[in-house]
Design a protein around this motif. Structure first.
Motif, short mmCIF file in Angstrom:
data_model
loop_
_atom_site.label_atom_id
_atom_site.label_comp_id
_atom_site.label_asym_id
_atom_site.label_seq_id
_atom_site.Cartn_x
_atom_site.Cartn_y
_atom_site.Cartn_z
N ILE A 135 9.12 12.08 1.33
CA ILE A 135 9.94 12.36 0.22
C ILE A 135 9.48 11.80 -1.06
CG2 ILE A 135 12.57 11.82 -0.35
CD1 ILE A 135 13.22 11.74 2.49
N ARG A 136 9.05 10.68 -0.81
CA ARG A 136 8.60 10.03 -2.17
C ARG A 136 7.47 10.71 -2.83
NH1 ARG A 136 5.21 6.11 -0.32
NH2 ARG A 136 3.43 6.95 -1.14
N LEU A 137 6.71 11.39 -1.82
CA LEU A 137 5.47 12.31 -2.50
C LEU A 137 6.11 13.62 -2.90
CD1 LEU A 137 2.68 11.36 -0.05
CD2 LEU A 137 3.03 10.68 -2.47
N GLU A 138 7.43 13.94 -2.76
CA GLU A 138 8.21 14.99 -3.26
C GLU A 138 7.66 16.33 -2.47
OE1 GLU A 138 8.03 15.13 -7.57
OE2 GLU A 138 9.54 13.61 -7.38
N SER A 139 7.38 15.96 -1.26
CA SER A 139 6.60 17.25 -0.49
C SER A 139 7.61 18.31 -0.03
CB SER A 139 6.10 16.50 1.03
OG SER A 139 5.29 15.61 0.49
N PRO A 140 7.06 19.52 0.35
CA PRO A 140 8.09 20.79 0.58
C PRO A 140 9.14 20.34 1.79
CG PRO A 140 5.70 21.30 0.67
CD PRO A 140 5.52 19.66 0.32
N HIS A 141 10.04 20.81 1.66
CA HIS A 141 11.32 20.53 2.54
C HIS A 141 10.79 20.87 4.08
CE1 HIS A 141 15.45 20.40 3.80
NE2 HIS A 141 15.10 21.37 4.53
N ASP A 142 10.17 21.73 4.31
CA ASP A 142 9.76 22.08 5.51
C ASP A 142 8.92 21.02 6.10
OD1 ASP A 142 8.08 23.05 4.12
OD2 ASP A 142 7.34 24.76 5.35
N GLU A 143 8.05 20.41 5.41
CA GLU A 143 7.15 19.54 5.86
C GLU A 143 7.84 18.31 6.12
OE1 GLU A 143 3.25 17.10 4.07
OE2 GLU A 143 3.55 19.19 3.31
N GLN A 161 0.82 -1.27 0.02
CA GLN A 161 0.07 0.02 -0.09
C GLN A 161 0.91 1.22 0.05
OE1 GLN A 161 -1.64 1.43 3.97
NE2 GLN A 161 -3.52 1.40 2.96
N HIS A 162 0.68 2.11 -1.01
CA HIS A 162 1.08 3.75 -0.81
C HIS A 162 -0.04 4.50 -0.91
CE1 HIS A 162 4.91 1.94 -1.47
NE2 HIS A 162 4.43 1.40 -2.85
N LEU A 163 0.07 5.65 -0.35
CA LEU A 163 -0.66 6.67 -0.42
C LEU A 163 -0.50 7.80 -1.45
CD1 LEU A 163 -2.06 6.98 3.08
CD2 LEU A 163 -2.74 5.41 1.65
N ASP A 164 -1.08 8.22 -2.18
CA ASP A 164 -0.77 9.37 -3.17
C ASP A 164 -0.86 10.52 -2.24
OD1 ASP A 164 -3.46 10.21 -3.21
OD2 ASP A 164 -3.66 9.41 -5.28
N LYS A 165 -0.77 11.48 -3.13
CA LYS A 165 -0.69 13.02 -2.35
C LYS A 165 -1.85 13.35 -1.88
CE LYS A 165 2.44 16.48 -4.16
NZ LYS A 165 3.63 15.57 -4.73
N ASP A 166 -3.10 12.72 -2.20
CA ASP A 166 -4.49 13.20 -1.62
C ASP A 166 -4.92 12.17 -0.72
OD1 ASP A 166 -4.52 15.47 -3.29
OD2 ASP A 166 -5.24 14.16 -4.96
N GLY A 167 -4.07 11.17 -0.40
CA GLY A 167 -4.38 10.01 0.71
C GLY A 167 -4.96 9.11 -0.14
N GLY A 201 -14.00 1.95 2.01
CA GLY A 201 -12.84 1.71 3.04
C GLY A 201 -11.75 2.52 2.59
N LYS A 202 -11.53 2.92 1.15
CA LYS A 202 -10.20 3.65 0.95
C LYS A 202 -10.81 5.08 1.21
CE LYS A 202 -8.95 0.88 -3.00
NZ LYS A 202 -8.68 0.70 -4.34
N ARG A 203 -11.87 5.32 1.23
CA ARG A 203 -12.17 6.83 1.50
C ARG A 203 -11.71 6.99 2.93
NH1 ARG A 203 -16.72 6.36 -2.11
NH2 ARG A 203 -17.83 5.65 -0.58
N LEU A 204 -12.14 6.04 3.93
CA LEU A 204 -11.64 6.30 5.16
C LEU A 204 -10.31 6.50 5.57
CD1 LEU A 204 -13.85 3.45 7.15
CD2 LEU A 204 -14.64 5.83 6.53
N ILE A 205 -9.37 5.74 4.76
CA ILE A 205 -8.05 5.78 4.76
C ILE A 205 -7.69 7.33 4.34
CG2 ILE A 205 -5.85 5.10 3.83
CD1 ILE A 205 -6.88 2.33 3.56
N ARG A 206 -8.28 7.80 3.13
CA ARG A 206 -8.16 9.11 2.83
C ARG A 206 -8.39 10.08 3.91
NH1 ARG A 206 -10.83 13.12 0.12
NH2 ARG A 206 -9.35 14.34 -1.16
#
Ligand SMILES: *Cc1c(COP(=O)(O)O)cnc(C)c1O
Length: 725
Positions: free
Chosen positions: A482-490, A165-171, A553-558
């Motif tokens: 890091i995988r999601l290329e999130s901003p540095h401060d995050e 399981q991976h989560l994308d940027k939107d969860g 179920g996926k909506r709950l994870i998000r």
């Protein structure tokens, strides 16, 4: 054949490993290593970074080095003594029989229990499991090994296993199927008496499916795994055993004939004659039909007589009251896959269908595997007391003349394999304070001595484990970002999430909707006030997968994974990707509280809370499954009072209110009520109550001992004892 040959291979003295490399390799090829922490730590010491990056897989680790390099490392790291000791311990284990074994071997003799399951959760490096059912099967065979029960296990080898399981940027959950490197799995080819590879064949109306048989050593238990990836098969069938719970109904029934019918044929080819068949869930109920066929062929019995005999030695365990958890197959699918066997049984299609129907005469009813199991197994059981009651009600139509309380479905409550789930730090603590204690004991008097442990020391040990969890969460979250290329401060911020001094609550489970993962978040402002109380902060760690087809179920994870975007929860509600045995182990060993809020009574047992209590976590749970019989008011916390309203919405609302109330009025105040040394006296007392009263009762050793007493021995024609309803 004697039982020694069933359970382990005769050892050729000349092939005894001599070098460190050979010994490590031998250790890596018996899952026994995974529940011996000193062996785990030897592998880890060889190269801690590789060990982590290779998913704690000892075979993969050893393959990164030449034998000479391993020798050098063992020398440099002063590992030789530890390797020798580990190897000697394993060899002694394999050669010895525990005292408990004597009472079983007499009755079961050379005829072992054959335990069938579609999944086995043994260790994170062997990805042939998805969740609770598989872990339970893994724990069952580990404890059978520990107790010396003559038992062989049968399942499927999936070369992709369950998804990662991976989560994308939107969860949103993304599923990734990864080819398992078969050479990194401790598999061997199973051979018959003459040393030939074993291939079994199962006929369908449009041709046979072939499967080869491999095996894996789990302590003293041999696990046989069938795999259809053979050139004789069509490309479709070659992929039949690729993924666990993938594909459609047709995939599923084909997997189940391979596992059930093919599994029985594999045992026969191996020269193993089981005395008892244990079907872990309905998936393998076809076993009964194949054993009936064998008896008809070998002994000239009629179908009815053979069926009676097979029922007498078959144990069937049902695991869920949730409808979606039971396999139903259409008449067409049954005909396509069972017609050849059915003809050998001398049954018409309608007679066969009737074996899987509530109402045998209803031609519109599909074929249900659970019903087949119930009808053809004399010993049927649920997995907790409450689940027994629910199960008798659910299937009462099958016994129309019998009052519900007399329906012959008993219960044996699930338990967990203590050596696999108790942190070594905790084990060392108990060993030091309790004379004669060992983790495999189910003697209440020994566990009661937990009260002798110094409270400060227990608390410190728990906090050390909590720190390990927090480090793990920070590392995992950082790499997710890091995988999601999130901003540095995050990313920088992720390295500091969670406060080691805050009350930490864990929730790790499948995201099936009945588990109500978001119950906690129904009154978000109230929750925000609770977690942000500066004097008494609270934080949460979540993890869990949703079935790929389960959109709700996926909506709950998000929803949960995105709560971090609300500043009030940013460092306090963390979702960790890819819940597996490794993530579960960290969570249940490190949290203060384990939260469980299913909609009663749909959690048949649940086992994660049992793992948590071994490490001093307190359960905070709806009175469902195992907790309904475990909670006594001083060993954890309850949500609700064990009742349901006829409307689910109202039940949900009441449970949500109770959850918040108990959290605010009991859990938080007790956790933060400290003495002058900073010790939460009452809390630690609860921890001790929980370990002392529950650890042995909800251990897999107790569970397997109960199966032996109430099912295996009676089924093998030994003593008869009535299983509790
Ligand atoms: C123990 C475990 C489960 C089962 O937990 P429940 O309490 O039954 O929800 C599921 N997945 C993993 C990885 C586990 O370790």
């Amino acid at each position: 054949m004697n039982s020694d040959m069933v359970n382990n291979q005769p050892q050729d003295v000349d092939s005894q490993p001599k070098t460190a490399y050979e010994k490590l390799n031998a250790l890596a090829h018996n899952i026994w290593w995974s529940w011996h922490q000193e062996v785990v730590r030897v592998f880890q010491t060889i190269d801690p970074v590789l060990w982590r990056n290779l998913g704690h897989n000892p075979i993969a680790l050893l393959k990164q080095f030449t034998p000479e390099e391993i020798e050098t490392r063992a020398l440099d790291l002063v590992l030789h003594t530890r390797i020798d000791q580990a190897y000697r311990r394993m060899r002694e284990y394999m050669r010895s029989r525990p005292l408990t074994a004597q009472q079983y071997t007499g009755v079961l003799g050379s005829k072992p229990v054959a335990y069938f399951s579609l999944e086995f959760g043994l260790h994170e490096s062997v990805p042939i499991y998805s969740g609770g059912l598989g872990i339970l099967a893994g724990d069952h065979i580990k404890s059978a090994s520990g107790l010396g029960v003559p038992l062989v296990a049968v399942g499927l080898f999936y070369d992709q296993g369950y998804f990662r399981q991976h989560l994308d940027k939107d969860g949103w959950q993304r599923e990734e199927y990864v080819d398992t490197k078969v050479e990194y799995v401790p598999l061997e080819t199973a051979v018959d008496k003459d040393g030939n590879n074993i291939t079994v064949q199962v006929e369908t109306t449009n041709g046979p499916i072939y499967a080869r048989v491999r095996k894996m050593q789990v302590g003293r238990v041999t696990l046989y795994l069938l795999d259809t990836d053979l050139p004789e098969n069509s490309s479709e069938d070659r992929e039949l055993t690729s993924t666990l719970y993938g594909g459609d109904k047709r995939t599923r029934i084909r997997q189940e004939i391979v596992s059930g019918i093919g599994g029985v044929r594999a045992l026969r080819a191996l020269g193993i004659t089981p005395g008892v068949y244990h079907l872990n869930e309905g998936h393998n109920a076809f076993v009964t039909l194949e054993v009936i066929r064998e008896l008809m062929e070998d002994n000239g019995l009629t179908f009815e007589d053979a069926a009676r005999e097979v029922a007498q030695k078959t144990v069937f365990t049902t695991h869920t009251p949730v409808e979606a958890g039971h396999d139903y197959f259409s008449s067409d699918l049954i005909n396509e896959h069972l017609a050849p066997l059915r003809q050998q049984l001398g049954l018409t299609h309608e007679q066969l269908m009737a074996l899987g129907r509530r109402n045998p005469f209803d031609q519109n009813e599909p074929f249900c595997m659970t019903i087949l199991g119930m009808k053809l197994a004399h010993y049927a059981n649920a997995v907790s007391s409450l689940h027994g009651k629910v199960t008798r009600h659910m299937w009462r139509d099958l016994w129309p003349q019998t009052p519900e309380e007399n329906i012959p479905i008993g219960h044996i409550t699930n338990g967990v394999h203590v050596p696999s789930w108790m942190a070594w730090q905790m084990r060392v603590l108990l060993e030091r304070h309790i004379h004669g204690w060992d983790e495999e004991s189910i003697d209440p008097a020994l566990w009661a001595q937990v009260y002798n442990i110094d409270s400060g020391e227990l608390w410190e040990t728990h906090n050390a484990l909590k720190m390990i969890l927090i480090d793990f969460v920070r590392t995992r979250l950082t790499s997710q970002l890091i995988r999601l290329e999130s901003p540095h401060d995050e990313i920088e911020r992720a390295k500091h999430v969670l406060n080691p001094n805050a009350l930490t609550i864990g929730f790790g489970r499948r995201f099936a909707t009945y588990k109500r993962a978001t119950l906690l978040f129904q009154d978000i402002d109230r929750l925000a006030r609770i977690v942000n109380d500066p004097a008494r902060p609270v934080q949460f760690v979540f993890a869990g997968k949703a079935h790929p087809a389960d959109e709700p179920g996926k909506r709950l994870i998000r929803e949960i994974s995105q709560i971090r975007k609300d500043e009030r929860f940013a460092d306090k509600v963390i979702f960790i990707e890819n819940y597996d045995i490794n993530v579960a182990r960290h969570m249940i060993q490190g949290v203060d509280v384990w939260l469980n809020n299913p909609r009663r009574p749909q959690e048949a047992s649940g086992t994660s809370g049992q793992k948590a209590l071994l490490n001093g976590a307190l359960n905070f749970s709806v009175l469902d499954g195992w907790w309904a019989e475990a909670y006594d008011g001083t060993n954890g916390f309850s949500i609700g009072n064990g009742t349901n309203h006829i409307y689910d919405v109202i039940t949900d609302q009441r449970d949500q209110e109770s959850l918040m109330e108990v959290l605010e009025r009991q859990v938080i105040p007790m956790y933060y009520d400290r003495d002058k040394y900073g010790l939460p006296r009452t809390w630690v007392q609860y921890m001790k109550n929980s370990i002392a009263t529950l650890a042995w009762r909800f251990s897999a050793h107790r569970m397997v001992a109960d199966y032996v007493r109430f099912a295996y021995l009676p089924a093998a024609g030994g003593i008869s004892a009535k299983m509790p309803n």
